[in-house]
Design a protein around this motif. Structure first.
Motif, PDB file in Angstrom:
ATOM      1  N   LEU A   1      -0.321   0.974  -4.268  1.00 32.60           N
ATOM      2  CA  LEU A   1       0.453  -0.274  -5.220  1.00 32.60           C
ATOM      3  C   LEU A   1      -0.402  -1.028  -5.769  1.00 32.60           C
TER       4      LEU A   1
ATOM      5  N   VAL B   1      -1.166   4.994  -4.597  1.00 33.45           N
ATOM      6  CA  VAL B   1       0.870   4.786  -3.415  1.00 33.45           C
ATOM      7  C   VAL B   1       1.001   5.350  -2.062  1.00 33.45           C
TER       8      VAL B   1
ATOM      9  N   GLN C   1      12.307   5.660  -4.354  1.00 40.14           N
ATOM     10  CA  GLN C   1      11.318   3.768  -4.025  1.00 40.14           C
ATOM     11  C   GLN C   1       9.447   4.379  -4.072  1.00 40.14           C
TER      12      GLN C   1
ATOM     13  N   TRP D   1       7.703   2.949  -7.372  1.00 38.24           N
ATOM     14  CA  TRP D   1       6.110   2.478  -6.872  1.00 38.24           C
ATOM     15  C   TRP D   1       5.002   3.547  -7.887  1.00 38.24           C
TER      16      TRP D   1
ATOM     17  N   THR E   1       2.886   0.893 -10.340  1.00 37.93           N
ATOM     18  CA  THR E   1       1.321   0.724 -10.221  1.00 37.93           C
ATOM     19  C   THR E   1       0.644   0.615 -11.410  1.00 37.93           C
TER      20      THR E   1
END
Length: 223
Positions: free
Chosen positions: A87, A101, A119, A123, A127
């Motif tokens: 992240l 990630v 999810q 992410w 990011t």
């Protein structure tokens, strides 16, 4: 190493087997080491310390992230070393950025670092929004993109992440290094993105990422 050339060694799926350091001839002279995930097997006491001591003795410039086999203490350890990539992003050279990630989508094995496709996709987007302008981008992601040469089980079934693939299709990072599916060591392309899975580190596989005269190149190395 000439001043206009920088080399990074990218690998993953270490699973506490640290013999790979003797299988990589460039490890001492590389600009840095990038680890895409699965450093441990459920993160037993002392595993991260042993990993860090072994790798940093050969090359102290480490960026790493947790995979599905790693528990939360792996990310905390890496943060304390200012080496966490999950992240986060770093500028490796002027205009050259890397984002990471970790974790993976659910597996049949119920490992500690599993999250939903939704999810994982969130992410990746969150990011990416952090990184700002860049000239060339490296994506370090633990889970391999779906329906590629990098996500096939031995029976030919594709088990990679749809959200990772969608992100690569959209953003088109210059180089993607993934892992997770041990038996799918190889390379492929998604649009303009060159994508790699070096397999398990204990097998001697890694990706040599080179910046020469301002241009990123990558080569799958090892057995």
């Amino acid at each position: 190493m000439p001043e206009n050339i920088m080399n990074w060694i990218a690998l993953g799926d270490i699973h506490q087997s640290l013999n790979f350091v003797s299988l990589i001839p460039e490890i001492h002279d590389a600009t840095g080491i990038i680890v895409t995930g699965d450093i441990t097997n459920h993160s037993p006491l002392g595993a991260m310390e042993k990993f860090w001591e072994t790798i940093s003795d050969k090359n102290p410039n480490i960026l790493a992230q947790a995979g599905n086999m790693d528990r939360n203490n792996v990310t905390e350890f890496l943060k304390n070393k200012n080496a966490n990539l999950h992240l986060e992003f770093r500028e490796l050279a002027e205009g050259i950025k890397i984002m990471g990630v970790g974790f993976s989508i659910p597996t049949p094995f119920g490992t500690p670092g599993e999250v939903s496709e939704k999810q994982l996709g969130q992410w990746l987007e969150e990011t990416y929004k952090k990184i700002g302008d860049y000239n060339q981008l490296i994506l370090a992601v633990h889970d391999s993109p779906y329906n590629t040469k990098l996500d096939m089980l031995s029976n030919g079934q594709h088990v990679g992440s749809h959200s990772v693939r969608a992100f690569i299709e959209k953003v088109q990072p210059d180089i993607v290094v993934s892992g997770h599916i041990h038996e799918s060591k190889g390379e492929d392309v998604i649009g303009k993105s060159r994508i790699f899975n070096p397999g398990m580190a204990s097998g001697g596989g890694y990706v040599l990422i080179t910046l020469k005269d301002g241009k990123l190149e990558a080569t799958l190395k090892g057995k």
